[in-house]
Design a protein around this motif. Structure first.
Motif, PDB file in Angstrom:
ATOM      1  N   MET A 292       0.863  -1.137   0.080  1.00  0.00           N
ATOM      2  CA  MET A 292       0.114  -0.006  -0.091  1.00  0.00           C
ATOM      3  C   MET A 292       0.908   1.227  -0.126  1.00  0.00           C
ATOM      4  SD  MET A 292      -3.303   0.767   2.429  1.00  0.00           S
ATOM      5  CE  MET A 292      -4.468  -0.331   1.323  1.00  0.00           C
ATOM      6  N   LYS A 293       0.322   2.410  -0.682  1.00  0.00           N
ATOM      7  CA  LYS A 293       1.237   3.617  -0.596  1.00  0.00           C
ATOM      8  C   LYS A 293       0.879   4.303   0.605  1.00  0.00           C
ATOM      9  CE  LYS A 293      -0.353   3.975  -4.914  1.00  0.00           C
ATOM     10  NZ  LYS A 293      -0.842   4.589  -6.174  1.00  0.00           N
TER      11      LYS A 293
ATOM     12  N   ALA B 176       6.308   2.878   7.604  1.00  0.00           N
ATOM     13  CA  ALA B 176       6.582   1.678   7.088  1.00  0.00           C
ATOM     14  C   ALA B 176       5.407   0.415   7.488  1.00  0.00           C
ATOM     15  CB  ALA B 176       7.882   0.875   7.550  1.00  0.00           C
ATOM     16  N   LEU B 177       5.168   0.653   8.965  1.00  0.00           N
ATOM     17  CA  LEU B 177       4.329  -0.219   9.471  1.00  0.00           C
ATOM     18  C   LEU B 177       2.879   0.100   8.986  1.00  0.00           C
ATOM     19  CD1 LEU B 177       3.724  -2.264  11.907  1.00  0.00           C
ATOM     20  CD2 LEU B 177       2.794  -0.427  13.010  1.00  0.00           C
TER      21      LEU B 177
ATOM     22  N   ASP C  83      -5.886   2.418  -2.375  1.00  0.00           N
ATOM     23  CA  ASP C  83      -4.555   1.632  -2.075  1.00  0.00           C
ATOM     24  C   ASP C  83      -3.804   2.832  -1.424  1.00  0.00           C
ATOM     25  OD1 ASP C  83      -4.161   3.414  -4.116  1.00  0.00           O
ATOM     26  OD2 ASP C  83      -2.921   1.755  -5.285  1.00  0.00           O
TER      27      ASP C  83
ATOM     28  N   ARG D  81       9.298   4.670  10.881  1.00  0.00           N
ATOM     29  CA  ARG D  81       8.920   2.996  11.560  1.00  0.00           C
ATOM     30  C   ARG D  81       7.584   3.174  11.316  1.00  0.00           C
ATOM     31  NH1 ARG D  81       6.415   0.707  15.289  1.00  0.00           N
ATOM     32  NH2 ARG D  81       6.308   2.793  16.629  1.00  0.00           N
TER      33      ARG D  81
ATOM     34  N   ARG E 297       1.974   1.377   5.927  1.00  0.00           N
ATOM     35  CA  ARG E 297       2.127   0.404   4.417  1.00  0.00           C
ATOM     36  C   ARG E 297       1.815  -0.921   4.692  1.00  0.00           C
ATOM     37  NH1 ARG E 297       7.065   3.878   4.086  1.00  0.00           N
ATOM     38  NH2 ARG E 297       6.549   5.408   2.653  1.00  0.00           N
ATOM     39  N   GLU E 298       2.233  -1.684   5.469  1.00  0.00           N
ATOM     40  CA  GLU E 298       2.153  -3.103   5.543  1.00  0.00           C
ATOM     41  C   GLU E 298       0.748  -3.346   6.345  1.00  0.00           C
ATOM     42  OE1 GLU E 298       3.890  -5.571   4.448  1.00  0.00           O
ATOM     43  OE2 GLU E 298       5.005  -3.878   3.522  1.00  0.00           O
ATOM     44  N   ARG E 299       0.405  -2.749   7.111  1.00  0.00           N
ATOM     45  CA  ARG E 299      -0.873  -2.876   8.107  1.00  0.00           C
ATOM     46  C   ARG E 299      -1.663  -1.605   8.544  1.00  0.00           C
ATOM     47  NH1 ARG E 299       0.777  -5.048  13.245  1.00  0.00           N
ATOM     48  NH2 ARG E 299      -1.215  -5.577  13.587  1.00  0.00           N
TER      49      ARG E 299
END
Length: 97
Positions: free
Chosen positions: A1-2, A38-39, A72, A35, A41-43
């Protein structure tokens, strides 16, 4: 995800970095921001819901990321300091404070 920061969120990041300028806390703030990005984007559902649309992801220290998901993309609309009025960003989501 962006992931995207709005202009208001970028201004708040700039303000926080200015406050921490010349201190070790600035590097810590930057690291926690990276951090969290990044998190998310993933969750993207990692933050707690704070109304109909917005979510809040609490950073270590006195800040939270206020965001919503648009298809997205995670859109961060505020980097809210915990001592600031906690509802100032509500108007961005059509919420009453």
């Amino acid at each position: 995800m962006k992931l995207r920061f709005t202009g208001d969120a970028k201004a708040e990041i700039h303000e926080a970095r200015g406050f921490y300028a010349g201190t070790p806390a600035r590097a810590g703030f930057n690291a926690e921001l990276r951090r969290a990005a990044a998190l998310l984007r993933e969750r993207p559902l990692a933050g707690k819901p704070t109304g109909r649309v917005a979510r809040e992801f609490v950073l270590p220290g006195p800040y939270s990321l206020i965001y919503h998901i648009d298809h997205d993309t995670v859109v961060v609309s505020a980097v809210a300091h915990h001592r600031r009025d906690p509802t100032y960003w509500h108007g961005q989501y059509g919420q009453e404070p």
